[in-house]
Design an enzyme around this catalytic site. Structure first.
Site, PDB file in Angstrom:
ATOM      1  N   HIS A  22      47.424  17.024  54.375  1.00 20.94           N
ATOM      2  CA  HIS A  22      45.977  16.873  54.204  1.00 20.94           C
ATOM      3  C   HIS A  22      45.480  15.552  54.804  1.00 20.94           C
ATOM      4  O   HIS A  22      44.520  15.537  55.588  1.00 20.94           O
ATOM      5  CB  HIS A  22      45.638  16.936  52.711  1.00 20.94           C
ATOM      6  CG  HIS A  22      44.182  16.774  52.402  1.00 20.94           C
ATOM      7  ND1 HIS A  22      43.329  17.841  52.273  1.00 20.94           N
ATOM      8  CD2 HIS A  22      43.421  15.660  52.196  1.00 20.94           C
ATOM      9  CE1 HIS A  22      42.109  17.409  52.014  1.00 20.94           C
ATOM     10  NE2 HIS A  22      42.138  16.086  51.953  1.00 20.94           N
ATOM     11  N   GLU A  23      46.146  14.474  54.441  1.00 20.52           N
ATOM     12  CA  GLU A  23      45.691  13.164  54.926  1.00 20.52           C
ATOM     13  C   GLU A  23      45.942  13.000  56.422  1.00 20.52           C
ATOM     14  O   GLU A  23      45.172  12.319  57.110  1.00 20.52           O
ATOM     15  CB  GLU A  23      46.390  12.042  54.146  1.00 20.52           C
ATOM     16  CG  GLU A  23      46.104  12.047  52.643  1.00 20.52           C
ATOM     17  CD  GLU A  23      44.626  12.000  52.315  1.00 20.52           C
ATOM     18  OE1 GLU A  23      43.841  11.462  53.123  1.00 20.52           O
ATOM     19  OE2 GLU A  23      44.241  12.518  51.245  1.00 20.52           O
ATOM     20  N   HIS A  26      42.858  14.161  58.275  1.00 22.15           N
ATOM     21  CA  HIS A  26      41.830  13.125  58.369  1.00 22.15           C
ATOM     22  C   HIS A  26      42.220  12.075  59.420  1.00 22.15           C
ATOM     23  O   HIS A  26      41.400  11.674  60.256  1.00 22.15           O
ATOM     24  CB  HIS A  26      41.653  12.417  57.014  1.00 22.15           C
ATOM     25  CG  HIS A  26      41.097  13.291  55.935  1.00 22.15           C
ATOM     26  ND1 HIS A  26      39.976  14.064  56.095  1.00 22.15           N
ATOM     27  CD2 HIS A  26      41.502  13.480  54.646  1.00 22.15           C
ATOM     28  CE1 HIS A  26      39.711  14.697  54.969  1.00 22.15           C
ATOM     29  NE2 HIS A  26      40.627  14.374  54.083  1.00 22.15           N
TER      30      HIS A  26
END
Length: 449
Positions: A22-23, A26
């Site tokens: 997920h990170e 980003h």
């Protein structure tokens, strides 16, 4: 104790993978947009590992694996030098900021596709969706569902394994009826309508199919012992693996269900077992115990062998890369739509908040799936990754979806949402998120006491 350690280890591995994915989403899009990254952290709290990269970014693995973050240069909280204005997150065009925020959940969905693609390529063995026992006076019995019926469709969706059957059945929680299409023993297709008005998915039941009144087909259990628990009444009495129970207190035992019923109705009583051991009859006396969680049920401490699966009931599934990619994409999309439907049912009350699960339930699920092997664990990761992506897209200011909501308003109106409104939204979002997390953890505790 070992099972708890296994569950915790599996949970940490699963969550660390999903948070990192997920990170990374980003981080990757932020780098594409030329935003300066200050920190990339997997977990919160005290750093267990820290490294500074050549770009000056701190990479951290922290002690509490319940999330993570990518810290970008932001003029709202940082002192920004003139030469860094062009790499500042809050000064980037709103479209780029939206892309950076949306990238985390999107990569969670892409990871689910990748995980399910691997599942298809690695291959798995599953059983056909053939119905076994039908409980009297149940929803299944009222619908006319019969043993040996093979479930091929739930509602309008075709199903090919029991996981797909359960996913599609969950969708009908709170509905008045559930249509199931089956192929009977003669190969004829029929539609059965389960009258489920008033039925809601109950996480305490632990068995979705049992709650609807049927069980998947499994080969019968024999009366021959496959395992003897250590420090159990059976072990203390001298029972051994491969002993075949013939009689209990002189009463012939023809199937495993008879044995279970006889023992459970006699807690703390002494019984006499006649067993066949190496072609010889042996008589053994055993003092039954009682189940730790059910003091009114007797306990012997044995488990039986199961008859082999009929070859025609086993299905081998293995796909090439293209087919696995298509299948993984379709399955991920279905998980996304079902998750959204379930969220909608939570808001309408058709699904109880008791179904919310927290870290304890996730850890137990991670441990159980990891124990089944890599394929099962990858499937579990895909499900949790989809859930993580969708939850992060909810329009709460503390989540990615809240930021996307603010950026959408800015894109439409041409000016950013005021800091005062953002702070109020942050407080409201934090309270809602805390209440949901507290409910989920409370549910976990109730299920495990």
């Amino acid at each position: 104790m070992l099972s708890i350690i296994w569950n915790i280890a599996s949970f940490v591995i699963a969550l660390s993978i999903l948070v990192a994915v997920h990170e990374w989403g980003h981080y990757y899009v932020a780098k594409l947009c030329k935003v300066k990254i200050l920190k990339f952290s997997i977990g919160f709290g005290k750093p267990l590992y820290k490294r500074v990269t050549s770009s000056g970014m701190e990479f951290i693995i922290a002690a509490i694996p319940l999330g993570g973050y990518v810290r970008m240069l932001d003029g709202r909280v940082d002192q920004v030098s003139t030469q860094d204005l062009n790499v500042c997150f809050d000064l980037k065009p709103v479209g780029q900021r939206m892309a950076i925020v949306a990238a985390g959940p999107i990569v969670n969905f892409l990871f689910a596709i990748f995980a399910l693609m691997l599942v298809g390529m690695l291959g798995s063995q599953t059983s056909r969706t053939v119905v076994g026992e039908i409980m009297p006076n149940s929803y299944a019995a009222q619908a006319g569902l019969m043993s040996n019926d093979e479930i091929i469709r739930v509602g309008e969706r075709d199903v090919k394994d029991w996981q797909e059957v359960s996913i599609e059945m969950v969708r009908f929680s709170g509905d008045a009826s559930m249509p199931i299409t089956v192929k009977d023993a003669n190969g004829l297709e029929r539609t059965r309508i389960l009258p489920i008005e008033g039925w809601k998915l109950d996480p305490d039941a632990r068995d979705l199919f049992g709650a609807l009144g049927f069980a998947p087909f499994t080969p019968a259990l024999t009366t021959r012992l496959a395992a003897i628990g250590p420090n159990t009444p059976a072990g203390n009495a001298g029972l051994a693996v491969n002993d075949e129970i013939l009689k209990l207190d002189g009463t012939p035992m023809t199937n495993w269900g008879q044995i279970v019923q006889y023992i459970e109705t006699r807690p703390n009583q002494t019984i006499e077992l006649e067993v066949l051991r190496n072609a010889s009859l042996v008589t053994i006396t055993a003092m039954l115990g009682q189940k730790p969680d059910k003091a009114d049920q007797g306990y012997l401490g044995v488990s039986p062998f199961q008859e082999p699966w009929p070859p025609q009931y086993i299905v081998e599934v293995k796909q090439g890369p293209i087919d696995a990619l298509v299948s993984g994409t379709q399955s991920t999309w279905r998980l996304m739509t079902v998750t959204l439907e379930m969220l909608g049912k939570l808001f309408t009350g058709d699904l109880s908040v008791k179904n919310l699960s927290g870290p304890i339930s996730i850890a137990q699920g991670a441990g159980a799936h990891a124990s089944y092997g890599l394929v099962a664990f990858l499937g579990f990761l895909a499900i949790i990754s989809v859930n993580l992506g969708i939850i992060n897209l909810l329009p709460l200011p503390v989540l990615d979806g809240g930021h996307l909501l603010y950026f959408t308003v800015e894109w439409v109106t041409g000016k950013p949402v005021s800091q005062a409104i953002q702070e109020v939204g942050l407080r409201i979002g934090a309270v809602i998120l805390f209440a949901v997390m507290a409910t989920a953890i409370f549910n976990d505790i109730l299920r495990n006491i």
